[in-house]
Design a protein around this motif. Structure first.
Motif, PDB file in Angstrom:
ATOM      1  N   MET A   1       6.706   8.519 -14.843  1.00 35.22           N
ATOM      2  CA  MET A   1       6.852   7.611 -13.282  1.00 35.22           C
ATOM      3  C   MET A   1       7.463   6.772 -13.353  1.00 35.22           C
ATOM      4  O   MET A   1       8.442   6.905 -13.883  1.00 35.22           O
ATOM      5  CB  MET A   1       5.378   6.055 -14.092  1.00 35.22           C
ATOM      6  CG  MET A   1       4.231   6.849 -13.706  1.00 35.22           C
ATOM      7  SD  MET A   1       3.477   4.947 -14.433  1.00 35.22           S
ATOM      8  CE  MET A   1       1.907   5.900 -15.285  1.00 35.22           C
ATOM      9  N   ASN A   2       8.175   6.607 -12.113  1.00 35.00           N
ATOM     10  CA  ASN A   2       8.942   6.415 -10.586  1.00 35.00           C
ATOM     11  C   ASN A   2       9.081   5.445 -10.519  1.00 35.00           C
ATOM     12  O   ASN A   2       8.195   5.327  -9.108  1.00 35.00           O
ATOM     13  CB  ASN A   2       9.757   7.499 -10.193  1.00 35.00           C
ATOM     14  CG  ASN A   2      11.131   7.287 -10.365  1.00 35.00           C
ATOM     15  OD1 ASN A   2      12.185   6.114 -10.545  1.00 35.00           O
ATOM     16  ND2 ASN A   2      10.911   7.932  -9.480  1.00 35.00           N
ATOM     17  N   TRP A   3       9.026   4.068 -11.543  1.00 34.25           N
ATOM     18  CA  TRP A   3       8.712   2.894 -11.173  1.00 34.25           C
ATOM     19  C   TRP A   3      10.462   2.587 -10.301  1.00 34.25           C
ATOM     20  O   TRP A   3      10.868   2.124 -10.742  1.00 34.25           O
ATOM     21  CB  TRP A   3       8.893   1.710 -11.565  1.00 34.25           C
ATOM     22  CG  TRP A   3       7.163   1.566 -12.954  1.00 34.25           C
ATOM     23  CD1 TRP A   3       7.099   2.559 -13.787  1.00 34.25           C
ATOM     24  CD2 TRP A   3       5.845   1.213 -12.620  1.00 34.25           C
ATOM     25  NE1 TRP A   3       5.816   3.150 -14.419  1.00 34.25           N
ATOM     26  CE2 TRP A   3       4.549   1.496 -13.393  1.00 34.25           C
ATOM     27  CE3 TRP A   3       5.799   0.390 -11.767  1.00 34.25           C
ATOM     28  CZ2 TRP A   3       3.678   1.415 -13.619  1.00 34.25           C
ATOM     29  CZ3 TRP A   3       4.126   0.416 -12.199  1.00 34.25           C
ATOM     30  CH2 TRP A   3       3.012   0.626 -12.235  1.00 34.25           C
ATOM     31  N   THR A   4       9.617   1.649  -8.669  1.00 38.60           N
ATOM     32  CA  THR A   4      10.269   0.693  -8.231  1.00 38.60           C
ATOM     33  C   THR A   4      10.702  -0.765  -7.903  1.00 38.60           C
ATOM     34  O   THR A   4       9.456  -1.011  -8.878  1.00 38.60           O
ATOM     35  CB  THR A   4      10.672   1.368  -7.087  1.00 38.60           C
ATOM     36  OG1 THR A   4       9.658   1.137  -6.231  1.00 38.60           O
ATOM     37  CG2 THR A   4      10.739   3.153  -6.659  1.00 38.60           C
ATOM     38  N   VAL A   5      11.338  -1.356  -7.538  1.00 37.81           N
ATOM     39  CA  VAL A   5      11.065  -2.862  -7.326  1.00 37.81           C
ATOM     40  C   VAL A   5       9.680  -3.041  -6.449  1.00 37.81           C
ATOM     41  O   VAL A   5       9.186  -3.992  -6.735  1.00 37.81           O
ATOM     42  CB  VAL A   5      12.219  -3.578  -7.125  1.00 37.81           C
ATOM     43  CG1 VAL A   5      12.145  -4.934  -6.442  1.00 37.81           C
ATOM     44  CG2 VAL A   5      13.496  -3.427  -7.872  1.00 37.81           C
ATOM     45  N   LEU A   6      10.086  -2.082  -5.839  1.00 33.44           N
ATOM     46  CA  LEU A   6       8.483  -2.390  -5.370  1.00 33.44           C
ATOM     47  C   LEU A   6       7.569  -2.514  -5.695  1.00 33.44           C
ATOM     48  O   LEU A   6       6.567  -3.306  -5.002  1.00 33.44           O
ATOM     49  CB  LEU A   6       8.413  -1.690  -3.612  1.00 33.44           C
ATOM     50  CG  LEU A   6       7.096  -2.052  -2.029  1.00 33.44           C
ATOM     51  CD1 LEU A   6       7.534  -2.567  -1.840  1.00 33.44           C
ATOM     52  CD2 LEU A   6       7.582  -0.587  -1.397  1.00 33.44           C
ATOM     53  N   ASP A   7       7.447  -1.473  -6.445  1.00 30.06           N
ATOM     54  CA  ASP A   7       6.042  -1.505  -7.608  1.00 30.06           C
ATOM     55  C   ASP A   7       5.386  -3.399  -8.642  1.00 30.06           C
ATOM     56  O   ASP A   7       4.482  -3.440  -7.839  1.00 30.06           O
ATOM     57  CB  ASP A   7       5.799  -0.447  -8.387  1.00 30.06           C
ATOM     58  CG  ASP A   7       6.190   1.098  -7.607  1.00 30.06           C
ATOM     59  OD1 ASP A   7       5.358   1.643  -6.632  1.00 30.06           O
ATOM     60  OD2 ASP A   7       6.585   2.029  -7.655  1.00 30.06           O
ATOM     61  N   PHE A   8       6.827  -3.622  -8.183  1.00 30.83           N
ATOM     62  CA  PHE A   8       6.291  -4.799  -9.237  1.00 30.83           C
ATOM     63  C   PHE A   8       5.980  -5.304  -8.472  1.00 30.83           C
ATOM     64  O   PHE A   8       5.514  -6.352  -8.390  1.00 30.83           O
ATOM     65  CB  PHE A   8       8.106  -4.890 -10.132  1.00 30.83           C
ATOM     66  CG  PHE A   8       8.050  -4.164 -11.348  1.00 30.83           C
ATOM     67  CD1 PHE A   8       7.747  -4.254 -12.057  1.00 30.83           C
ATOM     68  CD2 PHE A   8       9.018  -3.310 -11.084  1.00 30.83           C
ATOM     69  CE1 PHE A   8       7.658  -3.730 -13.142  1.00 30.83           C
ATOM     70  CE2 PHE A   8       9.070  -2.293 -12.273  1.00 30.83           C
ATOM     71  CZ  PHE A   8       8.271  -2.387 -13.096  1.00 30.83           C
ATOM     72  N   VAL A   9       6.663  -5.942  -6.933  1.00 34.87           N
ATOM     73  CA  VAL A   9       6.554  -6.833  -5.871  1.00 34.87           C
ATOM     74  C   VAL A   9       5.418  -7.217  -5.788  1.00 34.87           C
ATOM     75  O   VAL A   9       4.796  -7.776  -5.385  1.00 34.87           O
ATOM     76  CB  VAL A   9       7.874  -6.997  -4.649  1.00 34.87           C
ATOM     77  CG1 VAL A   9       6.601  -7.614  -3.540  1.00 34.87           C
ATOM     78  CG2 VAL A   9       9.153  -7.121  -5.303  1.00 34.87           C
ATOM     79  N   ILE A  10       4.721  -5.341  -5.376  1.00 35.60           N
ATOM     80  CA  ILE A  10       3.205  -6.187  -4.738  1.00 35.60           C
ATOM     81  C   ILE A  10       2.361  -5.906  -6.160  1.00 35.60           C
ATOM     82  O   ILE A  10       1.489  -6.768  -5.727  1.00 35.60           O
ATOM     83  CB  ILE A  10       2.773  -4.421  -4.697  1.00 35.60           C
ATOM     84  CG1 ILE A  10       3.471  -3.784  -3.660  1.00 35.60           C
ATOM     85  CG2 ILE A  10       1.320  -3.816  -4.550  1.00 35.60           C
ATOM     86  CD1 ILE A  10       3.370  -2.683  -2.934  1.00 35.60           C
ATOM     87  N   ALA A  11       2.345  -5.719  -7.590  1.00 35.61           N
ATOM     88  CA  ALA A  11       1.967  -6.048  -8.410  1.00 35.61           C
ATOM     89  C   ALA A  11       2.072  -8.081  -8.330  1.00 35.61           C
ATOM     90  O   ALA A  11       0.919  -8.250  -8.550  1.00 35.61           O
ATOM     91  CB  ALA A  11       2.656  -5.078  -9.647  1.00 35.61           C
ATOM     92  N   GLY A  12       3.209  -8.216  -9.093  1.00 32.94           N
ATOM     93  CA  GLY A  12       3.118  -9.545  -8.187  1.00 32.94           C
ATOM     94  C   GLY A  12       1.935 -10.001  -7.581  1.00 32.94           C
ATOM     95  O   GLY A  12       1.523 -11.480  -7.592  1.00 32.94           O
ATOM     96  N   LEU A  13       2.362  -9.550  -6.071  1.00 30.77           N
ATOM     97  CA  LEU A  13       1.562 -10.342  -4.886  1.00 30.77           C
ATOM     98  C   LEU A  13       0.458 -10.068  -5.337  1.00 30.77           C
ATOM     99  O   LEU A  13      -0.628 -10.863  -4.760  1.00 30.77           O
ATOM    100  CB  LEU A  13       2.331  -9.034  -3.603  1.00 30.77           C
ATOM    101  CG  LEU A  13       3.137  -9.850  -2.513  1.00 30.77           C
ATOM    102  CD1 LEU A  13       3.663  -9.347  -2.057  1.00 30.77           C
ATOM    103  CD2 LEU A  13       3.687 -11.064  -2.691  1.00 30.77           C
ATOM    104  N   LEU A  14      -0.165  -8.941  -6.105  1.00 28.31           N
ATOM    105  CA  LEU A  14      -1.481  -9.290  -6.614  1.00 28.31           C
ATOM    106  C   LEU A  14      -1.838 -10.209  -7.205  1.00 28.31           C
ATOM    107  O   LEU A  14      -2.673 -10.777  -7.170  1.00 28.31           O
ATOM    108  CB  LEU A  14      -1.776  -7.308  -6.641  1.00 28.31           C
ATOM    109  CG  LEU A  14      -1.986  -6.845  -5.755  1.00 28.31           C
ATOM    110  CD1 LEU A  14      -1.979  -4.952  -6.373  1.00 28.31           C
ATOM    111  CD2 LEU A  14      -3.378  -6.384  -5.129  1.00 28.31           C
TER     112      LEU A  14
END
Length: 156
Positions: A1-14
């Motif tokens: 998996m290639n996680w980006t900062v955007l993935d963590f931001v979206i998870a945080g918002l969820l």
């Protein structure tokens, strides 16, 4: 998996949206059945988005067929908003959503979507069945609330 900062931001918002929704949920002055149904609806929705985004159900997360699950969920949320979260309508929408997930799983197996997955087709069938059961339990709880409200003489 290639996680980006955007993935963590979206998870945080969820997670933040989930926390806010749960706080507001427990302040509702509705029956326990309604609150339990809404709790299950919200938690299952967030869990689905996280699973689809992280690993996917059909093949990997990059498989576009996973968006069928999200589209069906979006239709259920749109219907819930349009009907102002009335329990009788939510019971119907979530029962249809459960059937839609079974239909998507059957289509994925018949059309061999995600065949490259290690556990194909069991991963698709089991995950879809779990979500369908969760949607149906939530629908049952909303139906129970509608029955309670009808017996009390209130509008469902």
């Amino acid at each position: 998996m290639n996680w980006t900062v955007l993935d963590f931001v979206i998870a945080g918002l969820l997670m933040a949206a989930l926390g806010l929704a749960l706080v507001l949920l427990f302040r509702l002055k509705r029956s326990r059945a309604y609150r339990a149904g809404l709790f299950l609806f919200i938690v299952t929705s967030v869990l689905l988005i996280i699973v689809i985004g992280a690993v996917g159900i059909i093949g990997g997360s990059e498989n576009d067929a996973n968006m069928l699950y999200v589209a069906a969920l979006g239709a259920a949320w749109l219907g819930a908003l349009m009907m102002r979260f009335r329990s009788s309508w939510l019971a119907r929408f979530l029962s249809v959503l459960a059937l839609a997930y079974i239909f998507v799983a059957a289509s994925a197996v018949i059309l061999r979507w995600g065949q490259a997955g290690a556990a194909w087709p069991w991963d698709i069938l089991i995950a879809s069945a779990v979500y369908a059961i969760l949607w149906q339990v939530s629908a049952w709880l909303f139906g129970l609330d509608a029955d309670i409200r009808t017996l009390k003489g209130n509008r469902p």
